[in-house]
Design a protein around this motif. Structure first.
Motif, PDB file in Angstrom:
ATOM      1  N   ILE A   1      -4.199  -2.419 -10.961  1.00  0.00           N
ATOM      2  CA  ILE A   1      -3.500  -2.151  -9.941  1.00  0.00           C
ATOM      3  C   ILE A   1      -4.073  -1.674  -8.880  1.00  0.00           C
ATOM      4  N   ALA A   2      -5.116  -2.772  -7.562  1.00  0.00           N
ATOM      5  CA  ALA A   2      -6.263  -2.845  -6.390  1.00  0.00           C
ATOM      6  C   ALA A   2      -5.377  -3.256  -5.065  1.00  0.00           C
ATOM      7  N   SER A   3      -5.482  -1.560  -4.603  1.00  0.00           N
ATOM      8  CA  SER A   3      -4.937  -1.607  -2.952  1.00  0.00           C
ATOM      9  C   SER A   3      -5.708  -1.363  -1.628  1.00  0.00           C
ATOM     10  N   GLY A   4      -5.710  -1.560  -1.087  1.00  0.00           N
ATOM     11  CA  GLY A   4      -6.123  -1.026   0.395  1.00  0.00           C
ATOM     12  C   GLY A   4      -5.897   0.414   0.655  1.00  0.00           C
ATOM     13  N   GLY A   5      -4.836   0.824   0.614  1.00  0.00           N
ATOM     14  CA  GLY A   5      -4.172   2.114   1.199  1.00  0.00           C
ATOM     15  C   GLY A   5      -3.755   2.642  -0.595  1.00  0.00           C
ATOM     16  N   VAL A   6      -3.108   3.987   0.343  1.00  0.00           N
ATOM     17  CA  VAL A   6      -2.770   4.880  -0.872  1.00  0.00           C
ATOM     18  C   VAL A   6      -1.282   4.716  -1.202  1.00  0.00           C
TER      19      VAL A   6
ATOM     20  N   SER B   1     -13.583  -8.646  -7.667  1.00  0.00           N
ATOM     21  CA  SER B   1     -12.741  -8.401  -7.041  1.00  0.00           C
ATOM     22  C   SER B   1     -12.173  -6.733  -7.786  1.00  0.00           C
ATOM     23  N   HIS B   2     -11.094  -6.190  -6.979  1.00  0.00           N
ATOM     24  CA  HIS B   2     -11.275  -4.608  -7.804  1.00  0.00           C
ATOM     25  C   HIS B   2     -10.313  -4.925  -8.930  1.00  0.00           C
ATOM     26  N   SER B   3      -9.420  -5.340  -8.862  1.00  0.00           N
ATOM     27  CA  SER B   3      -8.445  -5.891  -9.551  1.00  0.00           C
ATOM     28  C   SER B   3      -9.180  -6.564 -11.418  1.00  0.00           C
ATOM     29  N   ARG B   4     -10.013  -7.784 -10.445  1.00  0.00           N
ATOM     30  CA  ARG B   4     -10.663  -8.089 -11.835  1.00  0.00           C
ATOM     31  C   ARG B   4     -11.810  -7.140 -12.573  1.00  0.00           C
ATOM     32  N   LYS B   5     -12.198  -6.474 -11.959  1.00  0.00           N
ATOM     33  CA  LYS B   5     -13.593  -5.429 -12.296  1.00  0.00           C
ATOM     34  C   LYS B   5     -12.595  -4.107 -13.320  1.00  0.00           C
TER      35      LYS B   5
ATOM     36  N   CYS C   1      -4.927 -11.719 -11.016  1.00  0.00           N
ATOM     37  CA  CYS C   1      -3.967 -11.923 -10.003  1.00  0.00           C
ATOM     38  C   CYS C   1      -5.034 -12.469  -8.675  1.00  0.00           C
ATOM     39  N   SER C   2      -5.922 -11.650  -8.719  1.00  0.00           N
ATOM     40  CA  SER C   2      -6.857 -11.862  -6.990  1.00  0.00           C
ATOM     41  C   SER C   2      -7.664 -13.665  -7.199  1.00  0.00           C
ATOM     42  N   PRO C   3      -7.425 -13.403  -6.096  1.00  0.00           N
ATOM     43  CA  PRO C   3      -7.931 -14.625  -5.437  1.00  0.00           C
ATOM     44  C   PRO C   3      -9.731 -14.660  -5.242  1.00  0.00           C
ATOM     45  N   ARG C   4     -10.187 -13.783  -5.708  1.00  0.00           N
ATOM     46  CA  ARG C   4     -11.597 -13.309  -4.925  1.00  0.00           C
ATOM     47  C   ARG C   4     -12.138 -13.134  -6.585  1.00  0.00           C
ATOM     48  N   LYS C   5     -13.274 -13.864  -6.683  1.00  0.00           N
ATOM     49  CA  LYS C   5     -14.166 -13.661  -7.940  1.00  0.00           C
ATOM     50  C   LYS C   5     -14.642 -12.682  -8.260  1.00  0.00           C
TER      51      LYS C   5
ATOM     52  N   ARG D   1       1.335   6.547   1.916  1.00  0.00           N
ATOM     53  CA  ARG D   1       1.394   6.535   3.106  1.00  0.00           C
ATOM     54  C   ARG D   1       2.038   5.191   3.216  1.00  0.00           C
ATOM     55  N   GLN D   2       2.800   4.760   2.114  1.00  0.00           N
ATOM     56  CA  GLN D   2       3.310   3.407   1.784  1.00  0.00           C
ATOM     57  C   GLN D   2       4.197   3.171   1.383  1.00  0.00           C
ATOM     58  N   PRO D   3       4.980   2.457   0.910  1.00  0.00           N
ATOM     59  CA  PRO D   3       6.302   2.575   0.210  1.00  0.00           C
ATOM     60  C   PRO D   3       5.372   1.317  -1.057  1.00  0.00           C
TER      61      PRO D   3
ATOM     62  N   ALA E   1      -7.034   3.065  -2.091  1.00  0.00           N
ATOM     63  CA  ALA E   1      -8.037   3.078  -1.020  1.00  0.00           C
ATOM     64  C   ALA E   1      -9.173   1.903  -1.156  1.00  0.00           C
ATOM     65  N   THR E   2      -9.040   0.927  -1.709  1.00  0.00           N
ATOM     66  CA  THR E   2      -9.933   0.043  -1.789  1.00  0.00           C
ATOM     67  C   THR E   2     -10.403  -0.175  -0.759  1.00  0.00           C
ATOM     68  N   ALA E   3      -9.985   0.006   0.285  1.00  0.00           N
ATOM     69  CA  ALA E   3     -10.159  -0.274   1.999  1.00  0.00           C
ATOM     70  C   ALA E   3     -11.303   0.618   2.785  1.00  0.00           C
TER      71      ALA E   3
ATOM     72  N   THR F   1      -4.151  -6.774 -11.404  1.00  0.00           N
ATOM     73  CA  THR F   1      -3.297  -7.844  -9.764  1.00  0.00           C
ATOM     74  C   THR F   1      -4.019  -6.223  -8.465  1.00  0.00           C
ATOM     75  N   PRO F   2      -3.928  -7.222  -7.337  1.00  0.00           N
ATOM     76  CA  PRO F   2      -3.894  -7.086  -5.754  1.00  0.00           C
ATOM     77  C   PRO F   2      -1.953  -6.222  -5.674  1.00  0.00           C
ATOM     78  N   MET F   3      -2.286  -5.083  -4.794  1.00  0.00           N
ATOM     79  CA  MET F   3      -0.966  -4.956  -3.991  1.00  0.00           C
ATOM     80  C   MET F   3      -1.166  -6.043  -2.857  1.00  0.00           C
ATOM     81  N   ASN F   4      -0.102  -7.108  -2.895  1.00  0.00           N
ATOM     82  CA  ASN F   4      -0.125  -7.199  -0.934  1.00  0.00           C
ATOM     83  C   ASN F   4       0.889  -7.124  -1.022  1.00  0.00           C
ATOM     84  N   ASN F   5       1.425  -6.627   0.756  1.00  0.00           N
ATOM     85  CA  ASN F   5       2.503  -5.631   1.104  1.00  0.00           C
ATOM     86  C   ASN F   5       3.390  -5.789   0.216  1.00  0.00           C
ATOM     87  N   PHE F   6       2.892  -4.621  -0.426  1.00  0.00           N
ATOM     88  CA  PHE F   6       3.783  -2.986  -0.693  1.00  0.00           C
ATOM     89  C   PHE F   6       4.363  -3.850  -2.531  1.00  0.00           C
ATOM     90  N   THR F   7       3.423  -4.638  -2.964  1.00  0.00           N
ATOM     91  CA  THR F   7       4.606  -5.539  -4.133  1.00  0.00           C
ATOM     92  C   THR F   7       3.498  -6.485  -4.692  1.00  0.00           C
TER      93      THR F   7
HETATM   94  C1  LIG Z   1      -2.037 -10.818   2.056  1.00  0.00           C
HETATM   95  C2  LIG Z   1      -2.335  -8.839   1.645  1.00  0.00           C
HETATM   96  C3  LIG Z   1      -1.842  -7.865   1.769  1.00  0.00           C
HETATM   97  C4  LIG Z   1      -2.487  -6.666   0.827  1.00  0.00           C
HETATM   98  N1  LIG Z   1      -1.136  -5.216   1.194  1.00  0.00           N
HETATM   99  C5  LIG Z   1      -1.537  -4.648   0.792  1.00  0.00           C
HETATM  100  C6  LIG Z   1      -0.468  -3.476   0.723  1.00  0.00           C
HETATM  101  O1  LIG Z   1       0.499  -3.471   1.338  1.00  0.00           O
HETATM  102  N2  LIG Z   1      -0.807  -2.188   0.654  1.00  0.00           N
HETATM  103  C7  LIG Z   1      -2.328  -1.829   0.150  1.00  0.00           C
HETATM  104  O2  LIG Z   1      -2.943  -0.782  -0.172  1.00  0.00           O
HETATM  105  N3  LIG Z   1      -2.907  -2.754   0.364  1.00  0.00           N
HETATM  106  C8  LIG Z   1      -3.353  -4.331   0.623  1.00  0.00           C
HETATM  107  N4  LIG Z   1      -3.807  -4.656   0.814  1.00  0.00           N
HETATM  108  C9  LIG Z   1      -5.243  -5.339   0.690  1.00  0.00           C
HETATM  109  C10 LIG Z   1      -5.653  -5.402  -1.197  1.00  0.00           C
HETATM  110  O3  LIG Z   1      -4.284  -4.370  -1.873  1.00  0.00           O
HETATM  111  C11 LIG Z   1      -7.014  -5.095  -1.740  1.00  0.00           C
HETATM  112  O4  LIG Z   1      -8.045  -5.660  -0.389  1.00  0.00           O
HETATM  113  C12 LIG Z   1      -7.259  -5.022  -3.183  1.00  0.00           C
HETATM  114  O5  LIG Z   1      -8.329  -4.231  -2.953  1.00  0.00           O
HETATM  115  C13 LIG Z   1      -7.402  -6.525  -2.767  1.00  0.00           C
HETATM  116  O6  LIG Z   1      -7.704  -6.627  -4.605  1.00  0.00           O
HETATM  117  P1  LIG Z   1      -8.621  -7.412  -4.893  1.00  0.00           P
HETATM  118  O7  LIG Z   1     -10.160  -5.916  -4.338  1.00  0.00           O
HETATM  119  O8  LIG Z   1      -8.260  -7.227  -6.373  1.00  0.00           O
HETATM  120  O9  LIG Z   1      -8.599  -8.506  -4.828  1.00  0.00           O
HETATM  121  C14 LIG Z   1      -3.715  -6.746   0.972  1.00  0.00           C
HETATM  122  C15 LIG Z   1      -4.303  -7.562   0.643  1.00  0.00           C
HETATM  123  C16 LIG Z   1      -3.738  -8.668   1.129  1.00  0.00           C
HETATM  124  C17 LIG Z   1      -4.879  -9.685   1.212  1.00  0.00           C
END
Ligand SMILES: Cc1cc2nc3c(=O)[nH]c(=O)nc-3n(C[C@H](O)[C@H](O)[C@H](O)COP(=O)(O)O)c2cc1C
Length: 212
Positions: free
Chosen positions: A138-143, A14-18, A8-12, A150-152, A178-180, A92-98
């Protein structure tokens, strides 16, 4: 054995792809003859529900008639990909908590009354698909889970409800968090640790012929 592999990641790169590729690699280690059905929602998104589809889902006569309907042809194709698979692997990445909207668009096509969802005499919804393992990386930038959250988290409860609704209840989540913040070495170590928890009991049983 067939596996439906969804990214589901738009990036070729990406953490969720790996992560989904690593999950798939573990399944290949069990059965090298696996056939992969590929659905890359990140690079080739499907459209959001269109008017004809919305109309078809809003008219009970349409979904009970069983007549072919061009408006549900994409839905039918996607559901058949699930039905053909012994297991699903999703990255899949987490985007805006979902879930990202590309995954939501896919869910909008596979949750369909009269096809994947039935109604019990009591009025409750019942899943019409046969259960099978669903591995979700699931890849998420935070926890979002554990003591340091620190987020829902609307992602894992949402997918549990959505898949459960069609009868897929054997979900396993692999949150790479915490990929960020974390460096590549730490993320690789975290991914390896996550994969040690992977439950492959049913896949093992399929290979050894213990279950059908
Ligand atoms: C539009 C958008 C919304 C995001 N929302 C969240 C979020 O709610 N929580 C979070 O922890 N990270 C969030 N992130 C960060 C991504 O989850 C993180 O960069 C993740 O590694 C992306 O997955 P990918 O590496 O597979 O592309 C968001 C990133 C984008 C682009």
């Amino acid at each position: 054995m067939k596996i439906l592999h969804i990214d589901c990641s738009p990036r070729k790169e990406s953490h969720s792809r790996k992560l989904s590729a690593a999950i798939l690699a573990r399944l290949f280690a069990i059965d090298s003859e696996i056939f992969v059905i590929r659905r890359d929602l990140g690079l080739n998104p499907i459209p959001h529900p269109e008017a004809g589809y919305a109309a078809a889902l809003s008219s009970p006569g349409a979904w009970v008639s069983g007549r072919p309907n061009p408006a549900t042809s994409l839905s039918e194709e996607l559901i058949q990909e699930i039905e053909a698979a012994d297991a699903l692997v999703i990255g899949t990445p987490m985007n805006n908590f979902t879930v990202p909207s590309v995954l939501k668009a896919w869910i909008d096509q596979i949750l369909r009354m009269g096809r994947t969802i039935g109604v019990a005499p009591t009025g409750e919804k019942t899943g019409l698909l046969q259960d099978r393992p669903v591995y979700i990386g699931i890849a998420s930038g935070g926890v979002f889970t554990g003591d340091r959250a620190r987020q829902p988290d609307f992602l894992t409860p949402y997918l549990t409800a959505a898949f459960g609704c069609v009868g897929l209840t054997s979900l396993q989540f692999f949150p790479l968090q915490a990929t960020a913040f974390l460096d590549g070495g730490r993320l690789t170590a975290d991914q390896d640790a996550l994969l040690t928890t992977m439950d492959t009991t049913r896949i093992d049983a399929r290979v050894t012929g213990d279950i059908g």
